[in-house]
Design a protein around this motif. Sequence first.
Motif: not given
Length: 283
Positions: A44-58, A172-182
Amino acid sequence: MKNKNKSILLMLFSALTFSSMQIIVKLLPDIPLLEKVFFRNFISLILAFFIIRKKRLRYFGLKKNQKFLFFRYLFGFAGVVLFFYATAQMLAADAAMLNKLSPVFVIVIAHFFLKENINIVQLSVLTVSIIGSLLVIKPQFDYTAIPAAAGFVSAVVSGAAYIFIRLINNRESVYTTVFYYSFFSSVSCLPFFFIDFAIPDIHELFLLVMLGALAALGQIALTFAYNGCPASEISIYDYSNIMFSSVLAYIFLHEVPDMQSIAGSTLILASSFVLYVYTKGRS
């Protein structure tokens, strides 16, 4: 297809993936608990990382939201560890049933943290759910009750995690929350590798990767389900996880719950349905 129908299908798919993940936990008896938890979060961490990078989120969110993100991670991580432990030590269907008590405990936790009132309907649901959980746990007041107690506590801390997800809400974005948690869940597992780590063979590695992939797919499906339809209309379908866990456990593990567990599960499901109808009526 209507949004509600899509959301229902996504909820059912999410429940199936989480049930499959639970079976995999039991199919890896030689892999340490925290190693399984690591793989559950790392994909989940890897997936969230690439999504955040693509969407330019925190990646880690705003400074003012760190308190909420931290407690969401802390309670969520504890909930997964306890749930995996309970799953490994008791019937998969019983562990799944105890974990589904978390919406009930949200009522209690929201009362203390969010100052939400508890009415007679919610109090009745809470009482019946606890009676049902005792039938599933079958307390013996010895070491055999530890896994069931862990499953029960996992529902409590998962309920606390849901409260902090509600507090984060649109901050916060859902993806930021997932990345932080993961991220922090994965890092939290690493020190335990020095204490207990098993090098998986090819079969075990495949199952560990599947464990993480299923967790990621389930979380994504769940997020889109709730984004497409109000929670009050579709949350009840999350309980299909119990049915999937029972069927998969019977097929792959030959597990059959006893009559006491079935009676307790019936009480928990009935109280959950009452809570669902009540919540939907108020929305």
